[in-house]
Design a protein around this motif. Structure first.
Motif, PDB file in Angstrom:
ATOM      1  N   LEU A   1      19.729  21.071  22.156  1.00 15.35           N
ATOM      2  CA  LEU A   1      18.310  20.709  22.186  1.00 15.35           C
ATOM      3  C   LEU A   1      17.754  20.770  23.603  1.00 15.35           C
ATOM      4  O   LEU A   1      16.684  21.347  23.847  1.00 15.35           O
ATOM      5  N   VAL A   2      18.481  20.195  24.550  1.00 16.79           N
ATOM      6  CA  VAL A   2      18.030  20.213  25.948  1.00 16.79           C
ATOM      7  C   VAL A   2      18.005  21.636  26.487  1.00 16.79           C
ATOM      8  O   VAL A   2      17.091  22.019  27.239  1.00 16.79           O
ATOM      9  N   PHE A   3      18.984  22.442  26.103  1.00 16.98           N
ATOM     10  CA  PHE A   3      19.027  23.836  26.558  1.00 16.98           C
ATOM     11  C   PHE A   3      17.808  24.618  26.045  1.00 16.98           C
ATOM     12  O   PHE A   3      17.171  25.364  26.802  1.00 16.98           O
ATOM     13  N   ILE A   4      17.463  24.440  24.757  1.00 11.16           N
ATOM     14  CA  ILE A   4      16.316  25.160  24.185  1.00 11.16           C
ATOM     15  C   ILE A   4      15.019  24.695  24.835  1.00 11.16           C
ATOM     16  O   ILE A   4      14.140  25.512  25.173  1.00 11.16           O
TER      17      ILE A   4
ATOM     18  N   ASN B   1      24.558  13.649  17.953  1.00 12.41           N
ATOM     19  CA  ASN B   1      25.769  14.394  18.255  1.00 12.41           C
ATOM     20  C   ASN B   1      25.662  15.069  19.631  1.00 12.41           C
ATOM     21  O   ASN B   1      24.628  15.651  19.959  1.00 12.41           O
ATOM     22  N   PRO B   2      26.710  14.982  20.474  1.00 10.95           N
ATOM     23  CA  PRO B   2      26.637  15.552  21.825  1.00 10.95           C
ATOM     24  C   PRO B   2      26.314  17.045  21.848  1.00 10.95           C
ATOM     25  O   PRO B   2      25.555  17.504  22.706  1.00 10.95           O
ATOM     26  N   SER B   3      26.891  17.824  20.929  1.00 12.26           N
ATOM     27  CA  SER B   3      26.613  19.263  20.905  1.00 12.26           C
ATOM     28  C   SER B   3      25.154  19.537  20.560  1.00 12.26           C
ATOM     29  O   SER B   3      24.510  20.389  21.193  1.00 12.26           O
TER      30      SER B   3
ATOM     31  N   GLU C   1      12.465  27.089  26.931  1.00  8.89           N
ATOM     32  CA  GLU C   1      11.090  27.338  26.492  1.00  8.89           C
ATOM     33  C   GLU C   1      10.067  26.943  27.551  1.00  8.89           C
ATOM     34  O   GLU C   1       9.068  27.644  27.732  1.00  8.89           O
ATOM     35  N   ILE C   2      10.289  25.836  28.254  1.00  3.83           N
ATOM     36  CA  ILE C   2       9.308  25.458  29.280  1.00  3.83           C
ATOM     37  C   ILE C   2       9.386  26.387  30.487  1.00  3.83           C
ATOM     38  O   ILE C   2       8.454  26.428  31.299  1.00  3.83           O
ATOM     39  N   SER C   3      10.503  27.124  30.624  1.00  6.71           N
ATOM     40  CA  SER C   3      10.578  28.107  31.705  1.00  6.71           C
ATOM     41  C   SER C   3       9.850  29.401  31.355  1.00  6.71           C
ATOM     42  O   SER C   3       9.524  30.191  32.243  1.00  6.71           O
TER      43      SER C   3
ATOM     44  N   ALA D   1      19.645  14.962  32.587  1.00  7.62           N
ATOM     45  CA  ALA D   1      20.172  13.606  32.771  1.00  7.62           C
ATOM     46  C   ALA D   1      20.307  12.875  31.450  1.00  7.62           C
ATOM     47  O   ALA D   1      21.179  12.008  31.303  1.00  7.62           O
ATOM     48  N   CYS D   2      19.459  13.209  30.478  1.00  5.21           N
ATOM     49  CA  CYS D   2      19.561  12.585  29.153  1.00  5.21           C
ATOM     50  C   CYS D   2      20.895  12.911  28.486  1.00  5.21           C
ATOM     51  O   CYS D   2      21.401  12.134  27.677  1.00  5.21           O
ATOM     52  N   VAL D   3      21.462  14.061  28.828  1.00  4.58           N
ATOM     53  CA  VAL D   3      22.778  14.429  28.293  1.00  4.58           C
ATOM     54  C   VAL D   3      23.885  13.840  29.151  1.00  4.58           C
ATOM     55  O   VAL D   3      24.837  13.240  28.640  1.00  4.58           O
ATOM     56  N   VAL D   4      23.751  13.980  30.467  1.00  5.82           N
ATOM     57  CA  VAL D   4      24.826  13.571  31.375  1.00  5.82           C
ATOM     58  C   VAL D   4      25.000  12.056  31.395  1.00  5.82           C
ATOM     59  O   VAL D   4      26.129  11.546  31.359  1.00  5.82           O
TER      60      VAL D   4
END
Length: 217
Positions: free
Chosen positions: A9-12, A2-4, A16-18, A92-95
């Protein structure tokens, strides 16, 4: 997926890596993102741009921390440089694998984003090609009168703003003619399902990612 859910997932992962420095986890994110993009058959041109454009920022960060710092830190320089690629490739995985219309509809249906924001975003995206054509016509018309409008010319942007205002009025009238009323519930022609499989994949990926983040250095 699902896009949302994919966006969250990408946002989290990016957040976290930041917050925690882990070169191994950054490398895993980069490799997984590359495999995901290749699996979705990204073009070699787009892949080349994703690998070369962030190189300037990554190299600048690395050089600043390693060569021009009073206390050079080889490990932390690699961590911050790899974060650039982790951010770019994960986004990019989302876009590259999600259409903007699908993402907007998913936000409206699955995350309950107000319809005016979803339709506004779709309208802004769909009007971009028209504005590009309008700018070309304005410049062509000016050249026929022996007037050259450069990219930074205020006259060009003033006329483009007038075209945008006219297009916005036409768009508002078109939406009203199709029965759009702000604040009213609307039926969805294209459903964006949110299944239990999406949640399972989301939880599994996030669980494995956090294990790597807090175990590996």
């Amino acid at each position: 997926m699902n896009p949302s859910i994919k966006f969250i997932l990408v946002f989290i992962i990016s957040l976290e890596i930041s917050l925690k420095a882990s070169l191994t986890t950054n490398s895993i994110v980069i490799v997984c993102a590359l495999l995901y993009l290749l699996w979705h058959k990204i073009s070699l041109k787009d892949l080349g741009l994703l690998l070369t454009v962030p190189l300037i920022a990554a190299f600048t960060i690395f050089a600043t921390l390693y060569w021009f710092s009073t206390k050079p830190d080889h490990y932390y320089a690699w961590v911050l440089a790899s974060r650039v690629y982790a951010y770019v490739l994960s986004i990019a995985c989302v876009v590259k694998t999600t259409i903007a219309a699908q993402l907007a509809r998913s936000f409206e249906q699955n995350l309950h984003l107000p319809s005016k924001f979803a339709y506004g975003a779709l309208a802004a995206l769909n009007i971009i090609p028209r504005m590009q054509m309008a700018v070309k016509r304005i410049r062509t018309a000016a050249m026929m009168r022996s007037v050259y409008l450069s990219f930074w010319s205020p006259i060009l942007y003033f006329k483009a703003i007038l075209v945008a205002l006219s297009s916005s009025e036409n768009l508002a009238q078109g939406m009203e003619s199709h029965g759009y009323v702000e604040g009213k519930e609307r039926s969805a022609i294209i459903k964006i399902p949110l299944t239990s499989n999406d949640w399972c994949i989301f939880v599994l990926i996030l669980f494995l990612f956090n294990i790597c983040l807090f175990i590996f250095r």
